[in-house]
Design a protein around this motif. Structure first.
Motif, PDB file in Angstrom:
ATOM      1  N   ASN A 192       0.981   6.557 -42.904  1.00  0.00           N
ATOM      2  CA  ASN A 192       0.750   7.569 -41.867  1.00  0.00           C
ATOM      3  C   ASN A 192       0.070   6.871 -40.681  1.00  0.00           C
ATOM      4  O   ASN A 192      -1.149   6.970 -40.487  1.00  0.00           O
ATOM      5  N   TRP A 193       0.864   6.173 -39.876  1.00  0.00           N
ATOM      6  CA  TRP A 193       0.300   5.282 -38.873  1.00  0.00           C
ATOM      7  C   TRP A 193      -0.367   6.012 -37.731  1.00  0.00           C
ATOM      8  O   TRP A 193      -1.332   5.510 -37.137  1.00  0.00           O
ATOM      9  N   ASP A 194       0.120   7.188 -37.375  1.00  0.00           N
ATOM     10  CA  ASP A 194      -0.541   7.955 -36.319  1.00  0.00           C
ATOM     11  C   ASP A 194      -1.948   8.360 -36.756  1.00  0.00           C
ATOM     12  O   ASP A 194      -2.896   8.314 -35.962  1.00  0.00           O
ATOM     13  N   ALA A 195      -2.085   8.763 -38.027  1.00  0.00           N
ATOM     14  CA  ALA A 195      -3.407   9.106 -38.562  1.00  0.00           C
ATOM     15  C   ALA A 195      -4.311   7.881 -38.612  1.00  0.00           C
ATOM     16  O   ALA A 195      -5.521   7.976 -38.385  1.00  0.00           O
ATOM     17  N   LEU A 223      -8.950   5.831 -44.212  1.00  0.00           N
ATOM     18  CA  LEU A 223      -8.162   4.834 -43.482  1.00  0.00           C
ATOM     19  C   LEU A 223      -7.276   4.040 -44.435  1.00  0.00           C
ATOM     20  O   LEU A 223      -6.084   3.830 -44.171  1.00  0.00           O
ATOM     21  N   LYS A 224      -7.837   3.607 -45.562  1.00  0.00           N
ATOM     22  CA  LYS A 224      -7.045   2.878 -46.553  1.00  0.00           C
ATOM     23  C   LYS A 224      -5.922   3.753 -47.107  1.00  0.00           C
ATOM     24  O   LYS A 224      -4.786   3.296 -47.279  1.00  0.00           O
ATOM     25  N   ALA A 225      -6.252   5.009 -47.390  1.00  0.00           N
ATOM     26  CA  ALA A 225      -5.242   5.911 -47.955  1.00  0.00           C
ATOM     27  C   ALA A 225      -4.114   6.164 -46.955  1.00  0.00           C
ATOM     28  O   ALA A 225      -2.932   6.190 -47.328  1.00  0.00           O
ATOM     29  N   GLN A 226      -4.459   6.353 -45.686  1.00  0.00           N
ATOM     30  CA  GLN A 226      -3.433   6.591 -44.671  1.00  0.00           C
ATOM     31  C   GLN A 226      -2.554   5.355 -44.472  1.00  0.00           C
ATOM     32  O   GLN A 226      -1.345   5.467 -44.267  1.00  0.00           O
ATOM     33  N   GLN A 227      -3.161   4.171 -44.576  1.00  0.00           N
ATOM     34  CA  GLN A 227      -2.375   2.941 -44.469  1.00  0.00           C
ATOM     35  C   GLN A 227      -1.359   2.851 -45.603  1.00  0.00           C
ATOM     36  O   GLN A 227      -0.182   2.533 -45.382  1.00  0.00           O
ATOM     37  N   ARG A 228      -1.823   3.130 -46.823  1.00  0.00           N
ATOM     38  CA  ARG A 228      -0.920   3.022 -47.983  1.00  0.00           C
ATOM     39  C   ARG A 228       0.130   4.118 -47.983  1.00  0.00           C
ATOM     40  O   ARG A 228       1.210   3.941 -48.552  1.00  0.00           O
ATOM     41  N   SER A 229      -0.183   5.251 -47.361  1.00  0.00           N
ATOM     42  CA  SER A 229       0.806   6.328 -47.257  1.00  0.00           C
ATOM     43  C   SER A 229       1.694   6.163 -46.034  1.00  0.00           C
ATOM     44  O   SER A 229       2.577   6.988 -45.797  1.00  0.00           O
ATOM     45  N   LEU A 285      -4.336   5.420 -36.495  1.00  0.00           N
ATOM     46  CA  LEU A 285      -4.836   5.201 -35.138  1.00  0.00           C
ATOM     47  C   LEU A 285      -5.973   6.170 -34.807  1.00  0.00           C
ATOM     48  O   LEU A 285      -6.969   5.789 -34.177  1.00  0.00           O
ATOM     49  N   ASP A 286      -5.836   7.420 -35.224  1.00  0.00           N
ATOM     50  CA  ASP A 286      -6.901   8.411 -34.983  1.00  0.00           C
ATOM     51  C   ASP A 286      -8.190   8.003 -35.690  1.00  0.00           C
ATOM     52  O   ASP A 286      -9.285   8.097 -35.122  1.00  0.00           O
ATOM     53  N   LEU A 287      -8.064   7.556 -36.929  1.00  0.00           N
ATOM     54  CA  LEU A 287      -9.244   7.150 -37.688  1.00  0.00           C
ATOM     55  C   LEU A 287      -9.890   5.902 -37.087  1.00  0.00           C
ATOM     56  O   LEU A 287     -11.122   5.781 -37.064  1.00  0.00           O
ATOM     57  N   LEU A 288      -9.071   4.983 -36.609  1.00  0.00           N
ATOM     58  CA  LEU A 288      -9.620   3.782 -35.977  1.00  0.00           C
ATOM     59  C   LEU A 288     -10.433   4.130 -34.739  1.00  0.00           C
ATOM     60  O   LEU A 288     -11.487   3.535 -34.483  1.00  0.00           O
ATOM     61  N   ARG A 289      -9.952   5.106 -33.970  1.00  0.00           N
ATOM     62  CA  ARG A 289     -10.705   5.528 -32.787  1.00  0.00           C
ATOM     63  C   ARG A 289     -12.064   6.104 -33.182  1.00  0.00           C
ATOM     64  O   ARG A 289     -13.083   5.808 -32.551  1.00  0.00           O
ATOM     65  N   GLU A 290     -12.066   6.924 -34.230  1.00  0.00           N
ATOM     66  CA  GLU A 290     -13.331   7.531 -34.666  1.00  0.00           C
ATOM     67  C   GLU A 290     -14.285   6.486 -35.229  1.00  0.00           C
ATOM     68  O   GLU A 290     -15.489   6.502 -34.938  1.00  0.00           O
ATOM     69  N   LEU A 291     -13.771   5.559 -36.016  1.00  0.00           N
ATOM     70  CA  LEU A 291     -14.626   4.499 -36.565  1.00  0.00           C
ATOM     71  C   LEU A 291     -15.149   3.582 -35.465  1.00  0.00           C
ATOM     72  O   LEU A 291     -16.280   3.096 -35.533  1.00  0.00           O
ATOM     73  N   GLU A 292     -14.309   3.372 -34.444  1.00  0.00           N
ATOM     74  CA  GLU A 292     -14.741   2.539 -33.325  1.00  0.00           C
ATOM     75  C   GLU A 292     -15.877   3.211 -32.559  1.00  0.00           C
ATOM     76  O   GLU A 292     -16.826   2.556 -32.120  1.00  0.00           O
ATOM     77  N   GLN A 293     -15.809   4.526 -32.415  1.00  0.00           N
ATOM     78  CA  GLN A 293     -16.875   5.263 -31.744  1.00  0.00           C
ATOM     79  C   GLN A 293     -18.190   5.177 -32.521  1.00  0.00           C
ATOM     80  O   GLN A 293     -19.273   5.132 -31.929  1.00  0.00           O
TER      81      GLN A 293
END
Length: 403
Positions: A206-209, A198-204, A211-219
């Motif tokens: 990659n906002w769509d990724a 999630l941190k790496a995608q934020q710094r890169s 959102l996908d990671l947030l959904r998985e972490l939320e689950q």
């Protein structure tokens, strides 16, 4: 107490044997031609016992002698394990205390003792982290490579550490490649790995990724919900910004955004700005109206004046309806003033702008009044508002600089 009982029993046996020997007159005749040997039974018993004891100790000595190399090897192995364990603990302790040079030295020394692959991997990672903290990046990479050679099965430990250190070095793209190789192992990714990704995608960016990671972490219920809400909002806002030059992509993205997220005023503001930048004021106006009807947000109210169209009068009527519920909202009063300026309702515009300033003095209202007075041919009043607006703007900049 135990030894006293054994000693008492031994003395009892000795007394019994002595008494038995005193009253025993038997003898033993041993014939071995041409010899004849006559022995008392007591002496024979003593000799037999002596032979048994000698044989027992001879066998014990032989066994000890034969096992000596093995025992020496086991002793050396125990000493080596104890030494390795001590150095490993020293390295861990020094690392957590922040003494990274000592931690690297101790962990490197523990590696030289060649323990089990898992222990070697732990020592290598502690040494790598210590070298990283000391900014010895080449040395760090050597320890990671050493772990790969000596403990090839400890994949998760090595890749997680490598990704985290690369991310700390501001190399998010390389960290992402490492984390993606972790997914190819077929095992379920640890929650910590998802957080790193999630941190790496934020710094890169990659906002769509994200959102996908947030959904998985939320689950998995692995992150704080307030943090999830903030990160999701930012990801949506950045995604909307990136689609400003592509109307079709922006439309599809906003349509696919969940109704729950659309209720977020900050997100609605970002969407409205994206549509305004493309010249689609009607859609921006619709987004603002739906969001404000659902939940009031002063930022959106102020933005309402930027999406004027052919039906600005209807917008004024809608804004005046909101004003009944929010009579002291400076942003809404400012928006009404700007809408009235657009419709050339000069008197109402001035009243709304001055009302906004009375509630909350701010430079946008002063700027709007300055421009209004210029149009009405009042240069002195316009200059006064320009001056006051500039003063407030400078104060705000100073306040932001001190934060």
């Amino acid at each position: 107490m135990k030894w006293a009982l054994w000693l008492l029993a031994l003395f009892s046996v000795a007394v019994a044997v002595t008494l038995a020997a005193r009253y025993n007159n038997g003898y033993v005749l041993v014939v071995a031609q041409p010899y004849r040997v006559e022995l008392s039974l007591n002496l024979l018993a003593v000799l037999l016992l002596a032979v048994i004891f000698i044989a027992y100790f001879a066998v014990r000595l032989a066994v000890i002698t034969l096992r000596l190399p093995t025992e020496v090897g086991e002793f050396r192995s125990r000493r080596r394990h104890e030494k390795a364990r001590t150095r490993m603990l020293d390295g861990l302790k020094a690392f957590f205390e922040g003494r990274y040079a000592q931690a690297e030295k101790a962990s490197s020394a523990a590696l030289e003792l060649k323990e089990s692959p898992a222990v070697n991997a732990i020592n290598a990672m502690v040494a790598a982290r210590s070298a990283h903290e000391l900014r010895k990046y080449s040395r760090r990479d050597e320890f990671i490579a050493l772990a790969e050679r000596n403990a090839p099965k400890e994949i998760t430990l090595r890749l997680m550490t490598q990704a985290e250190l690369l991310l700390d070095e501001h190399r998010p793209d390389e960290a992402l490649k490492i984390l993606q190789s972790l997914t190819t192992t077929g095992t379920r990714q640890p929650t910590a790995a998802l957080r790193l990704e999630l941190k790496a995608q934020q710094r890169s960016k990659n906002w769509d990724a994200v959102l996908d990671l947030l959904r998985e972490l939320e689950q998995r219920d692995a992150v704080d919900m307030e943090l999830v809400r903030q990160l999701r909002r930012r990801a949506h806002v950045e995604s909307l910004k990136s689609r400003r030059l592509n109307p079709q992509a922006l439309k599809e993205y906003w349509q696919n955004t969940s109704s729950t997220d659309k209720k977020d005023g900050k997100l609605a503001a970002a969407a409205a700005r994206a549509y305004i930048s493309m010249g689609d004021s009607a859609t921006a106006r619709q987004i603002i109206e739906e969001s404000l009807d659902n939940q009031w947000d002063s930022e959106l109210a102020e933005l309402y004046a930027q999406c004027t169209g052919n039906d600005a009068i209807r917008q004024i009527e809608r804004a005046e309806a909101w004003l009944k519920s929010h009579p002291n909202d400076a942003s809404l009063l400012l928006a009404l003033g700007k809408l009235c300026v657009h419709c050339e309702l000069w008197g109402k515009a001035q009243n709304y702008l001055e009302a906004s300033l009375s509630v909350e003095p701010d430079y946008p209202a002063h700027l709007a009044l300055a421009q209004l007075n210029e149009k009405l041919g009042r240069p002195e009043l316009a200059g006064d508002h320009y001056s006051k607006g500039l003063e407030l703007a400078l104060k705000r900049l100073d306040a932001l600089a001190q934060e």
